[in-house]
Scaffold this active site. Structure first.
Site, PDB file in Angstrom:
ATOM      1  N   ASP A   1     106.232 -28.370 -54.360  1.00  0.00           N
ATOM      2  CA  ASP A   1     105.330 -28.233 -55.505  1.00  0.00           C
ATOM      3  C   ASP A   1     104.424 -27.029 -55.283  1.00  0.00           C
ATOM      4  O   ASP A   1     104.354 -26.490 -54.166  1.00  0.00           O
ATOM      5  CB  ASP A   1     104.488 -29.506 -55.715  1.00  0.00           C
ATOM      6  CG  ASP A   1     103.557 -29.789 -54.540  1.00  0.00           C
ATOM      7  OD1 ASP A   1     103.986 -29.602 -53.365  1.00  0.00           O
ATOM      8  OD2 ASP A   1     102.402 -30.202 -54.767  1.00  0.00           O
TER       9      ASP A   1
ATOM     10  N   GLU B   1     102.168 -32.021 -52.352  1.00  0.00           N
ATOM     11  CA  GLU B   1     101.234 -31.534 -51.336  1.00  0.00           C
ATOM     12  C   GLU B   1      99.965 -30.961 -51.958  1.00  0.00           C
ATOM     13  O   GLU B   1      98.868 -31.187 -51.465  1.00  0.00           O
ATOM     14  CB  GLU B   1     101.914 -30.474 -50.452  1.00  0.00           C
ATOM     15  CG  GLU B   1     101.176 -30.222 -49.135  1.00  0.00           C
ATOM     16  CD  GLU B   1     100.062 -29.186 -49.228  1.00  0.00           C
ATOM     17  OE1 GLU B   1      99.224 -29.138 -48.312  1.00  0.00           O
ATOM     18  OE2 GLU B   1     100.021 -28.417 -50.227  1.00  0.00           O
TER      19      GLU B   1
HETATM   20 ZN   LIG Z   1     101.137 -25.217 -48.902  1.00  0.00          ZN
HETATM   21 ZN   LIG Z   2      98.890 -24.835 -51.089  1.00  0.00          ZN
END
Ligand SMILES: [Zn+2]
Ligand SMILES: [Zn+2]
Ligand SMILES: [Zn+2]
Ligand SMILES: [Zn+2]
Lengths: 475, 475
Positions: free
Chosen positions: A99, A167
């Site tokens: 992501d 993340e």
């Molecule tokens: Zn990263």
């Molecule tokens: Zn990042």
């Protein structure tokens, strides 16, 4: 030493690797915005498809649902892959995230952030959201596997892979997965390698062995039940904003000294060996000036500056929620205001300890203020600091690989920020974790005009592959 | 004494007057949002049409253009009206505004803000944006004229009317108009009446003879050229937010004492006559508690509290532009932050004087801070304080009218806030200005659930009409 065929293959397939990076940058897998969620799933599917084509066993592991902007939506799956299970080889766990941060052309990007665009000035910079954070590095691993498959070469180590799609939005669901699978999918992992941070500067590769933790606080002050007009109520009521500003002014000095008693006393003593690591780092205070665009460094001394980032705590005031924050002139007395600040944690400042120190101090300071406002202080989120053994065989392997690919010894750095999954892997898998960055310090991971230099992408692919060879031999 | 036919007419046409108020509340004439600008023009046209039907000579005077949110759009016109020009009568200038504050149902309104809604509990409250600020009062004037026209009664005074559509957005263009027309449209005005403020409490009518001025300041502190990540740069650079909080903490104490030296020394001395006016005002500190919904008054003494609002300066910290202000946790070091605060001015604190005192003090305090940040302080906008002679014949007329309609003597109040046009009329027309409010202190003019009590609307209409009769006789 890596197999020379592998290194040649990487050079010969440079354009193909760049084309593949363009293909994934074109998938706007922004995890923080529900409108983009389908693209995150698409990117997870892309990862699974390509890993399968490269011979890996792959599973798209659902991580449940989340509520985002009032909608309940599916979390992007974790992409779990395995390649090889030779009991005579070491098993390395790779982590990365597919992501990305949000990006809008109108925020000031030179080019469409979703079209990987080579710098027209031929500097070799490849502009695009996710180019450096973290699609370039995860494609680096895929490039290594592709080279070995097409060349018919044996991989030097067994690989386990865990690529997540959340993340940039708090890694929801990942800790639970790691905990649940510690004796399942993650069983047998010898060590972990994460390529998701940056060189300290723009010239010298580095190995990163420490991260600061964080304790993020909110001080809430309230009084009136609704916002008031300062003309009508100024000089008649206690104003929460005045009280909050008093409290916030007691937290840190303009020279960066934390005023909360007891915190600096907790910091782990500096050893000679550690001190030397800062002295040899390829860095100058001017690098800070260049990075921030102004001469505002706290110190003129290189090691002091580096240690400020890497091994000492810091306290930053981020802002105030509930007060007037727009341009222009609004004559409001805000009814309730929330001051936000955070403290970066280092060994041996534990999260629980710092929370108690801050809470006690803020309460004591508030007691000194003559006001009828109410106050509360709360730790909103936190993460412990992390530091790894930089003499572990995985670090020695990465050191040799860096020398082989770049011709220089790496800097040994600690990052000022946190990458929470690092701590999860270290604690749950009881494993050494190596942070082995691909990109440079000026890549602008979370800014406009994020880029990855072509040389970092190509040499970085060689570095990751060479590291596997060195790791296989390391003891 | 007003003509009894007029008073009966008002009672008999109560429902018709409410229906007409509903008609104008339904026009969302929000001046601060370009998306609503057409509605402001529609409301101006409504005013002109109805004033013409009532026999007034009316002109819609264009005031030019403005740039709002990047668009150039037409300012709403001033509605200039005249009714009667008998040289044997006094000429009264009425001012009001037909624009309103923004309102969104989802901000917490009980009912649609654009539908005038009677309280289902039959309290008589009429909810709707603009009901009290300022559509109710301007319809009050129209109701008075309508009654006289339909009853065939002669108006006691000549009327000039000036209704603007930009009051809630800085009255752009109005001062220029008044200056330009002082010997034109505004020639021959004997005195001015403005119904656009509120009773001090919910029970006692008042006449308002003073307003505090304002000096609105911005302290800008900047350092890095872009926002930084506190993990990466915390404890390595000077943070503008830290410096700004230090400066803001030096402006005012939690007990409301202004720390800028020299300001409180300028305040006009309190005379016995003035002091008595506060002692007799129908008010208690509990009214403050009720108004703000909490016991947060600075003083337990009635007169001290009233003087805090009416005759002493105050300093309020409004907020910070450029810092993190949303809910949640963002670990940003803002590159440039702008602290907003304002000082309410009273006689004899002049705008120029206070600006110099503040600027010098903030610069001196900044010089004490050890930082590499840059700082500037700026007065963004200001207005002088205003105080009128409460013994003027216009006030005596309003006093008698209040006794006649409400059966009580009015309180004599000063407002803590500013109504800049008051000062413009007073200074340019060299005229006495009377502030004669229609609504109550809890009307919530700029808040959600703005309301006007039916009795205030109806008795207020009688009050405005009766005032004209008393004014005609006054000497
Ligand atoms: Zn990263
Ligand atoms: Zn990042
Ligand atoms: Zn108004
Ligand atoms: Zn208003």
């Amino acid at each position: 030493m890596a197999n020379p065929q592998f290194l040649s293959y990487v050079d010969e397939h440079q354009q193909q690797f760049i084309d593949k990076l363009a293909e994934v940058v074109a998938i706007p897998s922004v995890s923080g915005d529900p409108a983009y969620r389908q693209h995150v799933h698409d990117m997870g599917a892309w990862m699974a498809k390509h890993l399968k084509e490269l011979g890996a066993e792959v599973e798209l592991r659902p991580l449940g649902k989340q509520v985002l902007d009032g909608q309940e939506i599916d979390l992007p799956p974790a992409v779990l892959g395995s390649l090889g299970n030779d009991p005579k080889k070491k098993t390395l766990l790779l982590y990365g995230h597919y992501d990305v941060q949000p990006a809008l052309k109108e925020d000031g990007w030179r080019f469409d952030p979703w079209v990987l665009t080579p710098d027209p000035d031929n500097s070799g910079k490849l502009y695009g959201r996710g180019s450096s954070d973290d699609k370039g590095p995860i494609l680096g691993w895929l490039n290594v596997i592709q080279a070995h498959k097409e060349l018919g070469l044996d991989m030097p180590v067994n690989l386990k892979m865990c690529f997540e799609g959340m993340e940039e939005s708090g890694s929801e669901g990942l800790d639970e997965l790691i905990e649940k699978e510690k004796d399942g999918f993650f069983k047998g992992v010898d060590c972990v390698c994460i390529s998701d941070n940056y060189w300290l500067n723009t010239t010298t590769p580095c190995l990163t062995y420490g991260l600061r933790g964080i304790a993020y606080f909110k001080i809430s002050v309230s009084g009136p039940k609704r916002d008031l007009h300062s003309g009508v109520f100024g000089a008649t009521v206690h104003e929460p904003m005045t009280d909050l500003i008093q409290l916030m002014s007691k937290l840190v000095t303009s020279e960066g000294e934390i005023l909360v008693p007891g915190i600096k006393e907790l910091v782990a003593p500096l050893t000679d060996e550690e001190r030397k690591r800062y002295d040899v780092i390829n860095f100058s205070v001017k690098d800070i000036d260049d990075a921030v665009g102004a001469s505002v460094a706290l110190s003129d001394d290189k090691a002091t500056t580096l240690m400020g980032r890497m091994r000492y705590p810091s306290l930053s005031l981020h802002g105030i929620e509930g007060a007037f924050s727009a341009p222009g002139c609004k004559t409001v007395i805000p009814a309730a205001v929330h001051g936000k600040f955070s403290i970066r944690l280092v060994p041996d400042i534990g999260l629980e300890e710092v929370t108690k120190l801050v809470t006690d101090y803020v309460n004591a300071e508030f007691a000194k203020i003559k006001t009828k406002s109410s106050m509360s202080v709360e730790m909103l989120h936190g993460g412990e600091p992390w530091v790894a053994d930089p003499n572990h065989y995985s670090y020695r392997a990465a050191h040799k690989a860096t020398e082989a690919v770049y011709g220089v010894a790496p800097d040994y750095t600690r990052e000022g920020g946190s990458i929470p999954v690092t701590l999860t892997f270290a604690n749950i898998l009881k494993s050494n974790v190596l942070l082995l960055p691909m990109g440079r310090g000026d890549d602008g991971a979370h800014s406009i005009n994020e880029k990855l230099d072509t040389s970092n992408y190509i040499k970085g692919t060689k570095l990751l592959g060479t590291y596997l060879y060195e790791l296989a031999k390391a003891e």
